[in-house]
Design a protein around this motif. Structure first.
Motif, short mmCIF file in Angstrom:
data_model
loop_
_atom_site.label_atom_id
_atom_site.label_comp_id
_atom_site.label_asym_id
_atom_site.label_seq_id
_atom_site.Cartn_x
_atom_site.Cartn_y
_atom_site.Cartn_z
N GLY A 188 -42.16 70.28 28.81
CA GLY A 188 -42.58 71.56 29.35
C GLY A 188 -41.68 72.64 28.80
N GLY A 189 -41.94 73.88 29.16
CA GLY A 189 -41.11 74.96 28.61
C GLY A 189 -41.11 76.22 29.44
N ALA A 190 -40.12 77.06 29.21
CA ALA A 190 -39.99 78.35 29.90
C ALA A 190 -39.38 79.35 28.92
CB ALA A 190 -39.11 78.21 31.14
N VAL A 191 -39.62 80.63 29.19
CA VAL A 191 -39.13 81.69 28.31
C VAL A 191 -38.34 82.71 29.13
CG1 VAL A 191 -39.78 83.59 26.77
CG2 VAL A 191 -41.09 81.45 26.73
N VAL A 192 -37.19 83.12 28.61
CA VAL A 192 -36.37 84.13 29.27
C VAL A 192 -36.90 85.52 28.90
CG1 VAL A 192 -34.04 85.06 29.54
CG2 VAL A 192 -34.37 82.60 29.17
N LEU A 193 -37.37 86.25 29.90
CA LEU A 193 -37.98 87.56 29.67
C LEU A 193 -36.97 88.70 29.72
CD1 LEU A 193 -41.25 87.32 31.81
CD2 LEU A 193 -41.01 87.03 29.33
N ALA A 194 -35.88 88.52 30.46
CA ALA A 194 -34.92 89.62 30.61
C ALA A 194 -33.55 89.09 31.00
CB ALA A 194 -35.42 90.61 31.65
N THR A 195 -32.55 89.91 30.75
CA THR A 195 -31.16 89.56 31.04
C THR A 195 -30.51 90.70 31.79
OG1 THR A 195 -31.05 88.30 28.97
CG2 THR A 195 -28.97 88.87 30.02
N ILE A 223 -30.78 69.70 32.50
CA ILE A 223 -32.25 69.66 32.56
C ILE A 223 -32.88 70.47 31.43
CG2 ILE A 223 -34.29 70.25 33.95
CD1 ILE A 223 -32.56 69.85 36.44
N TYR A 224 -32.23 71.57 31.04
CA TYR A 224 -32.85 72.52 30.12
C TYR A 224 -32.14 72.56 28.76
CZ TYR A 224 -34.94 73.92 34.51
OH TYR A 224 -35.62 73.89 35.70
N VAL A 230 -36.67 74.17 26.86
CA VAL A 230 -37.50 72.97 26.92
C VAL A 230 -36.94 72.04 27.99
CG1 VAL A 230 -38.11 70.86 25.68
CG2 VAL A 230 -38.28 73.05 24.53
N PHE A 231 -37.84 71.37 28.71
CA PHE A 231 -37.41 70.39 29.71
C PHE A 231 -38.44 69.26 29.75
CE2 PHE A 231 -39.60 73.97 31.75
CZ PHE A 231 -40.69 73.35 32.34
#
Length: 289
Positions: A150-157, A218-219, A141-142
């Motif tokens: 707003g937001g973002a999702v981690v799809l891979a590592t 920020i996140y 979240v940011f």
């Protein structure tokens, strides 16, 4: 076009060039040789009007920090800033009057900085094994400039200790209350059509190098969703994916969302849509037929 912010460092091209310089520097490379190689290897950036200045800014800062500032480089940077050409580019890309003012302040401070005398060169860092900043499925979240979340999702590592990338997708979350996991599961992917973007999904492999120094505040991680699909950082073209990924050391998901939502105040949102479920869930077998 890369992710943009009013700070000198808030640009993909800047972050990538700066990171590349110190990758070589920390391995024992000489600043003069590194600089020549960077200019030769990144000739594509120099052909992109809205990104080429960032290459010179990054190179100037890296040289200043290593006490190897080339008079030709500082002269180039001074010409860019004093002529106002950088601000003209921002105007052509639709930057707001407030952003132009902030950018000018950042440019003036930057020029003053690199024209000052640095006491000693930045020491070389020993090579360290890297670890990814986030885990697959993490929901970030940011705050947006409009005060919403707003937001973002981690799809891979990527667990390679020499790279340790995270693949992150920015979402269209734009709400007054902090998003929940359910909000993340049901939202759409941010498709960008601001500036020179042409309906491109904001999905990027992020390098860990600069995160804690420049972006950690920020996140905020607020939870995790399941990601059933697998993504390979060697698949540079995104073959077989629903997107073509970008690569950068600049964690600018918040800037991408800000620019897109600001653009949509005067310009239609992209017709193309993509959901988080499409990027995280496998297709049900009965939907295949």
């Amino acid at each position: 076009m890369g992710t943009w912010g009013t700070s000198i460092k808030d640009n993909d091209a800047f972050a990538d060039v700066y990171s590349e310089f110190f990758d070589f520097y920390n391995k024992g490379g000489q600043p003069e040789i590194i600089s020549k190689k960077i200019i030769e290897d990144n000739w594509e950036i120099l052909e992109i009007e809205e990104e080429k200045n960032s290459l010179w800014f990054a190179l100037a800062l890296a040289q200043w920090e290593t006490k190897s500032l080339d008079p030709k480089i500082i002269s180039k940077v001074e010409e860019i800033i004093l002529s106002g050409v950088d601000l003209k580019i921002w105007l052509s890309l639709g930057a707001s009057e407030q952003d132009i003012k902030k950018r000018k302040i950042a440019l003036d401070k930057f020029l003053e900085k690199i024209k000052s005398d640095r006491p000693k060169a930045k020491p070389r860092k020993r090579k360290k094994l890297k670890t990814p900043i986030f885990a697959t499925g993490d929901c970030l979240v940011f705050k947006l400039s409009n005060g919403n979340y707003g937001g973002a999702v981690v799809l891979a590592t990527d667990n390679n200790p020499e790279t340790a990338y995270n693949l992150v997708v920015t979402t269209r979350l734009n709400q007054s209350n902090k998003p929940t996991i359910k909000d993340f599961q049901n939202t759409e992917v941010l498709i960008c059509n601001f500036g020179q973007w042409q309906d491109k999904a904001d999905v990027t492999w992020y390098m860990p190098d600069l995160f804690y120094k420049d972006y950690a505040d920020i996140y905020e991680k607020i939870g995790k969703i399941s990601v059933d699909l697998e993504y390979d950082n060697k698949n540079h073209d995104g073959k077989g994916y629903l997107f073509k990924p970008s690569w950068t050391a600049c964690w600018g998901m918040n800037n991408a969302a800000d620019k897109q939502f600001e653009s949509e105040l005067t310009k239609p949102k992209p017709k193309k849509t993509l959901t988080i479920k499409q990027l995280t869930k496998k297709e049900k077998w009965w939907k295949v037929f």
